[in-house]
Design an enzyme around this catalytic site. Structure first.
Site, PDB file in Angstrom:
ATOM      1  N   LEU A 132       8.670  32.505  31.315  1.00 57.10           N
ATOM      2  CA  LEU A 132       9.397  33.764  31.128  1.00 57.10           C
ATOM      3  C   LEU A 132      10.903  33.503  31.169  1.00 57.10           C
ATOM      4  CD1 LEU A 132       7.282  36.060  33.485  1.00 57.10           C
ATOM      5  CD2 LEU A 132       6.834  35.355  31.122  1.00 57.10           C
TER       6      LEU A 132
ATOM      7  N   ARG B 105      22.289  39.001  38.257  1.00 60.11           N
ATOM      8  CA  ARG B 105      22.837  38.531  39.533  1.00 60.11           C
ATOM      9  C   ARG B 105      23.637  37.233  39.389  1.00 60.11           C
ATOM     10  NH1 ARG B 105      17.117  39.055  42.491  1.00 60.11           N
ATOM     11  NH2 ARG B 105      16.476  38.884  40.310  1.00 60.11           N
TER      12      ARG B 105
ATOM     13  N   LYS C 274      20.651  33.401  31.902  1.00 60.09           N
ATOM     14  CA  LYS C 274      20.414  32.698  33.168  1.00 60.09           C
ATOM     15  C   LYS C 274      19.732  31.345  32.976  1.00 60.09           C
ATOM     16  CE  LYS C 274      17.355  34.254  36.335  1.00 60.09           C
ATOM     17  NZ  LYS C 274      16.895  34.979  37.540  1.00 60.09           N
TER      18      LYS C 274
ATOM     19  N   ASP D 206      13.357  30.619  35.851  1.00 61.80           N
ATOM     20  CA  ASP D 206      14.492  30.322  36.743  1.00 61.80           C
ATOM     21  C   ASP D 206      14.071  29.429  37.908  1.00 61.80           C
ATOM     22  OD1 ASP D 206      12.962  32.160  38.133  1.00 61.80           O
ATOM     23  OD2 ASP D 206      14.609  33.563  38.547  1.00 61.80           O
TER      24      ASP D 206
ATOM     25  N   GLU E  45       8.057  44.341  45.217  1.00 62.84           N
ATOM     26  CA  GLU E  45       9.403  43.832  44.949  1.00 62.84           C
ATOM     27  C   GLU E  45      10.365  44.323  46.033  1.00 62.84           C
ATOM     28  OE1 GLU E  45      10.167  41.477  42.535  1.00 62.84           O
ATOM     29  OE2 GLU E  45       8.002  41.542  42.761  1.00 62.84           O
TER      30      GLU E  45
ATOM     31  N   ASN F 172       6.455  35.829  47.143  1.00 63.49           N
ATOM     32  CA  ASN F 172       5.862  35.385  45.883  1.00 63.49           C
ATOM     33  C   ASN F 172       6.807  34.373  45.241  1.00 63.49           C
ATOM     34  OD1 ASN F 172       4.770  35.202  43.296  1.00 63.49           O
ATOM     35  ND2 ASN F 172       5.728  37.123  42.631  1.00 63.49           N
TER      36      ASN F 172
ATOM     37  N   ARG G 115      35.756   8.627  29.183  1.00 61.49           N
ATOM     38  CA  ARG G 115      35.374   9.882  28.515  1.00 61.49           C
ATOM     39  C   ARG G 115      34.338   9.590  27.431  1.00 61.49           C
ATOM     40  NH1 ARG G 115      40.725  12.310  26.711  1.00 61.49           N
ATOM     41  NH2 ARG G 115      39.257  13.643  25.594  1.00 61.49           N
TER      42      ARG G 115
ATOM     43  N   ASN H  65      44.383  -8.551  26.921  1.00 60.46           N
ATOM     44  CA  ASN H  65      44.865  -7.977  28.172  1.00 60.46           C
ATOM     45  C   ASN H  65      45.755  -6.775  27.873  1.00 60.46           C
ATOM     46  OD1 ASN H  65      45.238  -8.740  31.277  1.00 60.46           O
ATOM     47  ND2 ASN H  65      47.152  -7.913  30.482  1.00 60.46           N
TER      48      ASN H  65
ATOM     49  N   ALA I  98      56.808  -6.185  26.741  1.00 57.99           N
ATOM     50  CA  ALA I  98      56.794  -5.004  27.621  1.00 57.99           C
ATOM     51  C   ALA I  98      57.765  -3.950  27.107  1.00 57.99           C
ATOM     52  CB  ALA I  98      57.163  -5.412  29.037  1.00 57.99           C
TER      53      ALA I  98
END
Ligand code: UD1
Ligand code: MG
Length: 434
Positions: free
Chosen positions: A11, A18, A25, A105, A152, A167, A311, A353, A399
């Site tokens: 379901l 909520r 959900k 859920d 409920e 339940n 990443r 490097n 550099a």
């Protein structure tokens, strides 16, 4: 596990108000995958006939789930006319005589934990547990060791509310029972919903058999709020870490490590405290040092961190990535990048490097460009490599150089600096003598 002659209905059509979220959900994620993904994955170990009931944000749910599984039946609930978990069952047509119904859920459910529902024969088998704090769950009223009915929370009187037997939200019905009682459900209750749970009292009324199975919260916890989501994540993470430690991964302070469902380890791996490893990362004989984040990347015979960030789509092999180095969509083979760098959209070859502070300038504000660096290249500290750029083998970049040439030929030195000027005693003229 053998596939059983049982149909499974999940379901997943409810609003989940909520959760206080626009997202359905069942799509909220646990360990990097939607809650519903975890339930389907376990369900497929038991049955080939899986139906997911959808309504709220139907398209998003179907799209997301179809990206993982291709053999799921989706059935739409008429949630306006027939809201509630009973309404959700009205259009389903299970193939088998026994039907396991799971709330969408319950991301912690496992095929093993569902075993009892397959073994027993009864009109209704239901799951119960005892909770110190039963808040949010339907209460199960038991008299003389028999389940009488489920009420409920919103419909319960004070005595019923004090019941700590709840339940858990998983049931096995015989198909005949569903066909008989689902059409008879009413919505005469506080939420004006058709409750699947009312079937229990109806079966009881007509002397049918209702068998409760005592289950544990560790596997049967329902997620109704962000707090429940976070609590379930703790349990799922513990499982994932334990599985990998059993497979031989060394973890320091495992409770501080987050590893997603799609991650795989191979060989001897060490993960230090505070690391986050996500997506389909594949870690082979590697060491991830404290505080590093590895997203959807491959690491082989390499180390990174502390505080490194790989990443998505980074692929590093025989490579050392040091602290404060960010790598994105880059392939590094036999490379050392020890400190403070950004290496994005790059290919870097053996023996090279990368000096501290090196940046691949991959983005001009509109497009992204690639940097290709050959073998045995020495990039001096604080260099900017403006892409698109190819640096051939055996090159030295001095550099502080900004490389803008597009190509640096094999064997050359590239250097861009303004000549150094020193002015004697300037300091004292400026600040005065102390
Ligand atoms: C439900 C049970 C409750 C139990 C609890 C266990 C009912 C009436 N109550 O309550 O006894 O203790 O689960 O976690 O069944 N759904 C639909 N269509 C709808 C409404 C809900 O498909 O119209 C789906 C939801 O997406 C969800 C599941 O059914 O996956 C349960 O719904 P939810 O609203 O969370 O029910 P609970 O109040 O938790
Ligand atoms: Mg619920």
């Amino acid at each position: 596990m053998m596939k059983e002659n049982i149909s499974i209905v999940i379901l997943a059509a409810g609003k989940g108000s909520r959760m206080k979220s626009n997202k359905a959900k069942v799509l909220h994620s646990i360990s990097g995958k939607p809650m519903l993904y975890h339930i389907i994955k376990e369900s497929l170990k038991i049955s080939d006939d899986i139906t997911v009931v959808v309504a709220h944000q139907k398209e998003a749910v179907i799209k997301e789930i179809s990206s993982y599984f291709d053999n799921i039946n989706f059935v739409t609930q008429d949630a306006n006319k027939f809201p509630g978990t009973g309404g959700a069952m009205m259009n389903v047509e299970p193939k088998n005589d026994k039907v396991l119904v799971l709330n969408g859920d319950m991301p912690l459910i496992t095929a093993e934990a569902l075993h009892g529902f397959l073994e027993i024969q009864a009109d209704v088998i239901m799951s119960i547990f005892d909770l110190e704090n039963p808040d949010g769950y339907g209460r199960v009223i038991i008299r003389n060791d028999r389940v009488e009915y489920i009420v409920e929370q919103k419909d319960a009187d004070e005595a019923e509310l004090n019941t700590t037997t709840v339940n858990a939200g998983i049931y096995a019905f015989s198909k005949v029972i569903l066909e008989r009682y689902i059409p008879e459900l009413s919505n005469d209750n506080a939420q004006k919903e058709y409750y699947l749970t009312d079937v229990v009292a109806m079966v009881k009324e007509e002397e049918g058999t209702v068998v409760p199975i005592l289950v544990d919260e560790e596997h049967f916890k329902g997620v109704n709020s962000k707090k429940d989501l976070a609590d379930s994540e703790v349990i799922m993470q513990r499982r994932i870490r334990n599985r990998w430690m059993q497979a031989g991964v060394t973890m320091q302070l495992p409770e501080t490590i987050y590893i997603e469902e799609g991650v795989a380890f191979e060989g001897e791996c060490i993960v230090e405290n505070g690391c986050r490893i996500t997506g389909n990362s594949h870690i082979i004989n590697s060491h991830i040092k404290a505080g590093s984040v590895v997203e959807d990347s491959i690491m082989k015979n390499s180390d990174c961190g502390p505080m490194a960030h790989l990443r998505p789509l980074s692929n590093i092999e025989n490579t050392h990535i040091g602290n404060f180095v960010e790598v994105k969509k880059a392939t590094l083979k036999g490379v050392k990048a020890g400190h403070l760098s950004y290496l994005g959209d790059a290919e870097i070859d053996e023996g090279t490097n990368i000096g501290a502070g090196t940046i691949t300038c991959n983005y001009d504000g509109i497009n992204k460009y690639k940097t290709i660096i050959g073998k045995n290249v020495f990039i001096g500290s604080d260099s900017q490599l403006v892409a698109p750029l190819t640096i051939e083998d055996d090159v030295m970049i001095a550099a502080g150089t900004t490389v803008t040439s597009g190509t640096v030929e094999k064997g050359s030195l590239a250097l861009s600096r303004t000549k150094l000027k020193t002015i004697k005693n300037f300091y004292y003229k400026f600040f005065g003598k102390k």
